[in-house]
Write a protein that holds these residues in place. Structure first.
Motif, PDB file in Angstrom:
ATOM      1  N   ASP A   2      23.483  -9.661  -9.495  1.00 48.11           N
ATOM      2  CA  ASP A   2      24.764  -9.967  -9.811  1.00 48.11           C
ATOM      3  C   ASP A   2      25.859  -8.852  -9.215  1.00 48.11           C
ATOM      4  O   ASP A   2      25.686  -7.848  -9.542  1.00 48.11           O
ATOM      5  N   LEU A   3      26.765  -9.579  -8.682  1.00 44.79           N
ATOM      6  CA  LEU A   3      27.931  -8.514  -8.049  1.00 44.79           C
ATOM      7  C   LEU A   3      28.524  -7.908  -9.204  1.00 44.79           C
ATOM      8  O   LEU A   3      28.989  -6.756  -9.099  1.00 44.79           O
ATOM      9  N   GLN A   4      28.733  -8.598 -10.640  1.00 48.48           N
ATOM     10  CA  GLN A   4      29.473  -7.998 -11.530  1.00 48.48           C
ATOM     11  C   GLN A   4      28.593  -6.856 -11.948  1.00 48.48           C
ATOM     12  O   GLN A   4      29.351  -5.735 -12.261  1.00 48.48           O
ATOM     13  N   LEU A   6      26.705  -4.981 -10.135  1.00 50.95           N
ATOM     14  CA  LEU A   6      27.245  -3.833  -9.407  1.00 50.95           C
ATOM     15  C   LEU A   6      28.496  -2.989  -9.465  1.00 50.95           C
ATOM     16  O   LEU A   6      28.690  -1.841  -9.312  1.00 50.95           O
ATOM     17  N   ARG A   7      29.408  -3.849  -9.787  1.00 52.65           N
ATOM     18  CA  ARG A   7      30.630  -3.369  -9.994  1.00 52.65           C
ATOM     19  C   ARG A   7      30.552  -2.424 -11.251  1.00 52.65           C
ATOM     20  O   ARG A   7      31.417  -1.532 -11.297  1.00 52.65           O
ATOM     21  N   GLN A  10      28.978   0.531 -10.410  1.00 56.09           N
ATOM     22  CA  GLN A  10      30.085   1.571  -9.442  1.00 56.09           C
ATOM     23  C   GLN A  10      30.817   2.191 -10.453  1.00 56.09           C
ATOM     24  O   GLN A  10      31.343   3.438 -10.402  1.00 56.09           O
ATOM     25  N   VAL A  68      26.035   0.211  -2.421  1.00 51.93           N
ATOM     26  CA  VAL A  68      26.659  -0.488  -3.464  1.00 51.93           C
ATOM     27  C   VAL A  68      28.145  -0.494  -2.840  1.00 51.93           C
ATOM     28  O   VAL A  68      28.853  -1.615  -3.131  1.00 51.93           O
ATOM     29  N   VAL A  71      28.455  -2.701   0.097  1.00 53.22           N
ATOM     30  CA  VAL A  71      28.249  -3.974  -0.046  1.00 53.22           C
ATOM     31  C   VAL A  71      29.488  -4.614  -0.480  1.00 53.22           C
ATOM     32  O   VAL A  71      30.031  -5.782  -0.508  1.00 53.22           O
ATOM     33  N   LEU A  72      30.113  -4.068  -1.800  1.00 57.33           N
ATOM     34  CA  LEU A  72      31.355  -4.505  -2.472  1.00 57.33           C
ATOM     35  C   LEU A  72      32.316  -4.454  -1.669  1.00 57.33           C
ATOM     36  O   LEU A  72      33.109  -5.590  -1.930  1.00 57.33           O
ATOM     37  N   TYR A  75      32.174  -7.365   0.697  1.00 56.69           N
ATOM     38  CA  TYR A  75      32.263  -8.725  -0.009  1.00 56.69           C
ATOM     39  C   TYR A  75      33.396  -8.921  -0.308  1.00 56.69           C
ATOM     40  O   TYR A  75      34.324 -10.217   0.037  1.00 56.69           O
ATOM     41  N   ASP A  76      34.317  -8.048  -0.623  1.00 54.48           N
ATOM     42  CA  ASP A  76      35.861  -8.242  -1.082  1.00 54.48           C
ATOM     43  C   ASP A  76      36.598  -8.459   0.233  1.00 54.48           C
ATOM     44  O   ASP A  76      37.308  -9.279   0.245  1.00 54.48           O
TER      45      ASP A  76
END
Length: 313
Positions: A2-4, A6-7, A10, A68, A71-72, A75-76
């Motif tokens: 899940d990207l969330q 990962l956020r 972070q 990470v 990646v984020l 994606y953004d």
């Protein structure tokens, strides 16, 4: 994965508590703790260790966080690129700039640009010279407006204008009735300076050395407005950019003198990462800035030697 999550990883890695990161993600603290535990299981290594109330990165966690972040960021940027394809008249310009340009040049450019593209949003950052370059390299800004070419192989820089520097002296100064002066004539006087790390400070040091002396430090500050105020108070002299906000007032009476023994000026330009294809909005802003400032003087919109206004005291 899940990207969330990962956020949240972070955020925790950068100093938030799990409770704070959970609130930011709009989930409960136990739910986030379980999610971070599952993340460590998926990666196959302990990423975070408890240190008091916060979690700290392990060596494996530091390595993982670098990926990470990438990646984020990717994606953004992908989401942003899609949004600008769907609505090319909108978009975002992330712009970082020198503190001294925030009172006149940046507002002028942003205002003119928004007349043509009113839906474009701006994300603005102020920083000193070295911090601006790092904004580009860290991809936290699309563009920077700075003095002089950073000289970095990964950065493209284009000149917008040449900004004159004048010697600012208080109205009661022995040279105040002059229009021109050699910088060497104030070699023994205290200088009101920006702190090391600011482009204007480096340029002031360089010009003084070219004039044959090292400036005596009377004060080191972080804002040009502070320099002007202390010059007006009679605490020293300073080299001040010739921008529209350099006009003296009754509260800050200053005399501005042209220096003749060294070339008192600095290049102001816009820069971006060379190898990166910019989204439409930042690219349009570059075109606007270059066109808007072609042949323009910072104080008058004409020649590059216009004199700042002076107050009669």
């Amino acid at each position: 994965m899940d990207l969330q999550v990962l956020r949240s990883f972070q955020a925790v890695a950068e100093g938030l508590t799990v409770t704070e990161a959970a609130a930011e993600a709009h989930i409960t603290q136990p739910a986030l703790s379980r999610a971070l535990s599952r993340l460590q299981d998926e990666v196959g290594a302990e990423l975070l260790q408890r240190a008091g109330r916060v979690l700290r990165l392990t060596p494996a966690g530091r390595v993982f966080k670098e990926h990470v972040d990438a990646v984020l960021e990717s994606y953004d940027r992908g989401r942003r690129a899609v949004a600008e394809v769907v609505d090319p008249e909108a978009g975002l310009v992330s712009l970082a700039f020198l503190h001294t340009l925030g009172t006149w040049l940046v507002p002028r450019l942003v205002t003119g640009f928004r007349r043509a593209f009113p839906q474009v949003r701006f994300e603005l950052h102020q920083h000193e010279e070295n911090g601006l370059v790092q904004h580009l390299l860290d991809a936290t800004a699309d563009l920077i407006i700075t003095s002089d070419d950073p000289g970095h192989p990964s950065i493209t820089w284009r000149r917008l204008l040449v900004e004159p520097l004048w010697l600012a002296v208080p109205p009661q100064h022995r040279l105040a009735q002059r229009r021109q002066v050699r910088l060497a004539e104030v070699a023994e006087e205290p200088f009101i300076l920006l702190k090391p790390g600011y482009g204007l400070r480096s340029l002031t040091d360089t010009l003084c050395h070219r004039a044959g002396f090292t400036p005596r430090i009377g004060f080191e500050g972080e804002e040009v407005h502070t320099l002007r105020g202390l010059v007006a108070a009679g605490l020293g002299v300073s080299l001040i950019p010739s921008s529209p906000d350099a006009a003296a007032t009754r509260d800050v009476p200053i005399r501005y003198l042209e220096i003749t023994d060294v070339h008192g000026a600095r290049d102001i330009g816009i820069a971006w990462l060379s190898g990166r294809t910019l989204p439409p909005a930042p690219q349009r802003f570059i075109d606007h800035a270059l066109e808007a400032m072609t042949g323009q003087d910072p104080a008058r919109g004409g020649t590059t030697t216009a004199r700042p206004q002076e107050d009669g005291g």
